[in-house]
Design a protein around this motif. Structure first.
Motif, PDB file in Angstrom:
ATOM      1  N   SER A   1      -8.494   9.866   6.072  1.00 53.75           N
ATOM      2  CA  SER A   1      -7.161   9.282   6.233  1.00 53.75           C
ATOM      3  C   SER A   1      -7.015   8.069   5.316  1.00 53.75           C
ATOM      4  CB  SER A   1      -6.890   8.917   7.686  1.00 53.75           C
ATOM      5  OG  SER A   1      -7.848   8.001   8.126  1.00 53.75           O
ATOM      6  N   TYR A   2      -5.791   7.784   4.941  1.00 48.29           N
ATOM      7  CA  TYR A   2      -5.487   6.702   4.004  1.00 48.29           C
ATOM      8  C   TYR A   2      -4.319   5.896   4.547  1.00 48.29           C
ATOM      9  CZ  TYR A   2      -8.629   9.296   1.108  1.00 48.29           C
ATOM     10  OH  TYR A   2      -9.761   9.914   0.661  1.00 48.29           O
ATOM     11  N   ALA A   3      -4.534   4.581   4.666  1.00 48.11           N
ATOM     12  CA  ALA A   3      -3.505   3.711   5.234  1.00 48.11           C
ATOM     13  C   ALA A   3      -2.402   3.458   4.207  1.00 48.11           C
ATOM     14  CB  ALA A   3      -4.136   2.387   5.647  1.00 48.11           C
ATOM     15  N   ALA A   4      -1.194   3.263   4.704  1.00 47.05           N
ATOM     16  CA  ALA A   4      -0.076   2.996   3.781  1.00 47.05           C
ATOM     17  C   ALA A   4       1.020   2.195   4.475  1.00 47.05           C
ATOM     18  CB  ALA A   4       0.516   4.317   3.287  1.00 47.05           C
ATOM     19  N   ASP A   5       1.690   1.361   3.685  1.00 45.08           N
ATOM     20  CA  ASP A   5       2.942   0.755   4.155  1.00 45.08           C
ATOM     21  C   ASP A   5       4.096   1.729   3.916  1.00 45.08           C
ATOM     22  OD1 ASP A   5       1.675  -1.781   4.739  1.00 45.08           O
ATOM     23  OD2 ASP A   5       1.533  -2.033   2.563  1.00 45.08           O
TER      24      ASP A   5
ATOM     25  N   ARG B   1      -3.113  11.690   6.856  1.00 46.78           N
ATOM     26  CA  ARG B   1      -4.397  12.315   7.141  1.00 46.78           C
ATOM     27  C   ARG B   1      -4.464  13.619   6.377  1.00 46.78           C
ATOM     28  NH1 ARG B   1      -5.547  15.640  11.079  1.00 46.78           N
ATOM     29  NH2 ARG B   1      -3.741  15.056  12.362  1.00 46.78           N
TER      30      ARG B   1
ATOM     31  N   ARG C   1       0.858  -1.200   0.000  1.00 46.53           N
ATOM     32  CA  ARG C   1       0.000   0.000   0.000  1.00 46.53           C
ATOM     33  C   ARG C   1       0.889   1.244   0.000  1.00 46.53           C
ATOM     34  NH1 ARG C   1      -3.042  -0.899   5.364  1.00 46.53           N
ATOM     35  NH2 ARG C   1      -0.848  -1.193   5.854  1.00 46.53           N
TER      36      ARG C   1
ATOM     37  N   SER D   1       2.274   9.319   9.232  1.00 45.26           N
ATOM     38  CA  SER D   1       2.796   8.447  10.297  1.00 45.26           C
ATOM     39  C   SER D   1       3.031   7.078   9.677  1.00 45.26           C
ATOM     40  CB  SER D   1       1.761   8.337  11.421  1.00 45.26           C
ATOM     41  OG  SER D   1       0.702   7.496  10.980  1.00 45.26           O
TER      42      SER D   1
ATOM     43  N   TRP E   1       9.177   4.096   6.625  1.00 42.46           N
ATOM     44  CA  TRP E   1       7.869   4.225   5.951  1.00 42.46           C
ATOM     45  C   TRP E   1       7.744   5.479   5.091  1.00 42.46           C
ATOM     46  CZ3 TRP E   1       5.293   8.622   7.336  1.00 42.46           C
ATOM     47  CH2 TRP E   1       5.718   9.244   8.528  1.00 42.46           C
TER      48      TRP E   1
ATOM     49  N   ASP F   1       1.323   4.656   9.921  1.00 45.78           N
ATOM     50  CA  ASP F   1       0.022   4.089   9.514  1.00 45.78           C
ATOM     51  C   ASP F   1      -0.471   4.636   8.181  1.00 45.78           C
ATOM     52  OD1 ASP F   1      -0.051   2.661  11.871  1.00 45.78           O
ATOM     53  OD2 ASP F   1      -1.037   4.299  12.949  1.00 45.78           O
ATOM     54  N   GLY F   2       0.001   5.827   7.787  1.00 42.52           N
ATOM     55  CA  GLY F   2      -0.478   6.433   6.544  1.00 42.52           C
ATOM     56  C   GLY F   2      -0.570   7.941   6.675  1.00 42.52           C
TER      57      GLY F   2
END
Ligand SMILES: Cc1cc2nc3c(=O)[nH]c(=O)nc-3n(C[C@H](O)[C@H](O)[C@H](O)COP(=O)(O)OP(=O)(O)OC[C@H]3O[C@@H](n4cnc5c(N)ncnc54)[C@H](O)[C@@H]3O)c2cc1C
Length: 372
Positions: free
Chosen positions: A193-197, A187, A10, A182, A325, A184-185
């Motif tokens: 918000s959108y999650a990401a690796d 904001r 992601r 962060s 990240w 986690d992704g």
């Protein structure tokens, strides 16, 4: 094309300028789940207010010069894949009427050839066959032609790459402004918000702001520049023309685009602040010696753009120090390098070897501070 494989990763790409759009396309193509977050629209930042020429003349050191040459090849690959008419590789012509400046230019061209860049030396009479509307001072003996140089339509490229990522590779384009990042992704300012690796920082002149969201600092300068675009002009022109007095190129629709290093000098640090009101007319009149057909042509617009300039002049490409990240990709010559950086970032994120080591954010010449 790169053999990068990123199935299931992601990725949130912050910024859809030439670079972010190319990274989004290449990573989505490699199988990543890509979300592109862009404040306005693809290409709307510096990519919309640039000279946008492709070339390698006088770029040093050699590794950076090579990246420019590979950048042009990568644009050709991307254009074949995306289609559209944003890439123009009709060559560039360089000359100097002043003998001393001509010697300096000749030396730079010798260096280019030694480093593998194709260059032709032409008699002015031959140039008149290639570009009948171009006038060359009688004192000029030789004109240097870089046959594979050219220019791109930056907004068209960004739009084509993002559309291909979305329509063919399942990426999504989100309009909004990233205000927090962060592990986690990200904001946005409206709370989405959108999650990401991995978060890719492709925010151009705002890359420092994105880095700071992770407590990092990039050694990045912001330099205000500008280009002038003419109204449709009664001149035929295919090449990019570069002399000390003027630099110009065709811009489609019969318009000519002008660039000078001093053009942005009187603009504020904001893309919508106008520089010197006389600039448009002055840029065109300085070019009438080489394109006499411009004599009664007026300026249609002045576009102000902000260059992101890493302090040591080289691209910043890779994960932030002590931060796995957040991945930065910011450079000068970002138009020439957009397509090759897209390929290389996809390869790098897939864990395969690249030759990006000279451009890492933690290199000594940048002294990036990780404050986390
Ligand atoms: C006058 C001038 C002449 C130039 N000439 C050349 C040239 O001839 N050849 C060449 O190769 N290069 C040239 N350059 C440099 C080149 O234009 C840039 O390197 C390139 O456009 C940078 O692209 P980018 O994608 O990094 O940045 P941008 O195009 O600025 O894209 C960054 C994007 O990020 C978005 N963004 C920023 N912050 C956020 C946020 N928080 N949330 C969401 N989105 C965000 C912005 O809206 C923007 O669209 C020139 C630059 C200037 C100013």
């Amino acid at each position: 094309l790169s053999e990068a494989r990123l199935p299931g990763m992601r990725i949130v790409v912050v910024g859809a300028g030439a670079i972010g759009a190319s990274v989004a396309h290449a990573t989505a193509r490699a199988g990543a789940q890509v979300t592109i977050v862009e404040r306005l629209f693809p290409g709307s930042g510096t990519t919309a207010a640039t000279f946008a020429t492709l070339g390698a003349l006088a770029q040093t050191p050699r590794s950076f010069h090579e990246l420019h040459l590979r950048g042009i090849e990568a644009h050709e690959r991307l254009a074949r894949e995306l289609g559209g008419s944003w890439l123009h590789l009709d060559g560039a012509l360089f000359w100097e009427a002043d003998r001393e400046k001509g010697d300096v230019l000749g030396e730079a061209v010798r260096q280019e050839r030694a480093w593998g860049a194709p260059f032709e030396d032409l008699q002015p009479a031959r140039v008149r066959e290639l570009e009948p509307d171009v006038a060359i001072d009688r004192s000029v003996r030789v004109v240097h032609r870089a046959p594979r140089d050219g220019w791109i339509g930056g907004v068209e490229l960004a739009s084509a790459a993002v559309s291909a990522a979305v329509e063919r590779r399942g990426a999504r384009l989100v309009t909004g402004t990233v205000v927090a990042a962060s592990p986690d992704g990200v904001r946005l300012d409206d709370g989405r918000s959108y999650a990401a690796d991995v978060v890719v920082n492709a925010a151009g002149p705002d890359a420092e702001r994105i880095a700071r969201l992770a407590g990092q600092s990039l050694a990045l300068g912001r330099i205000v520049g500008a280009v002038v675009v003419s109204e449709p002009a009664p001149v035929r022109l295919r090449h990019v023309l570069k002399t000390t007095a003027t630099r110009l190129r065709p811009d489609g629709g019969g318009r000519i685009l002008f660039y000078g290093e001093h053009f942005g000098a009187r603009a504020g640090d904001g893309a919508h602040e106008a520089p010197d009101p006389q600039l448009g007319g002055a840029a065109i009149s300085a070019a009438t010696d080489v394109l006499p057909g411009l004599a009664s042509v007026r300026a249609e617009a002045v576009r102000v753009g902000i260059r992101a300039e890493p302090v040591d002049g080289l691209p910043i490409v890779g994960r932030g120090t002590a931060c796995d990240w957040l991945y930065h990709v910011v450079t000068r010559s970002g138009i020439t390098l957009a397509a090759i950086l897209g390929e290389l970032v996809a390869t790098d994120l897939s864990g395969r070897a690249t030759d990006l080591h000279a451009f890492r954010p933690d290199r000594a010449s940048l002294a990036v501070r990780a404050e986390r």
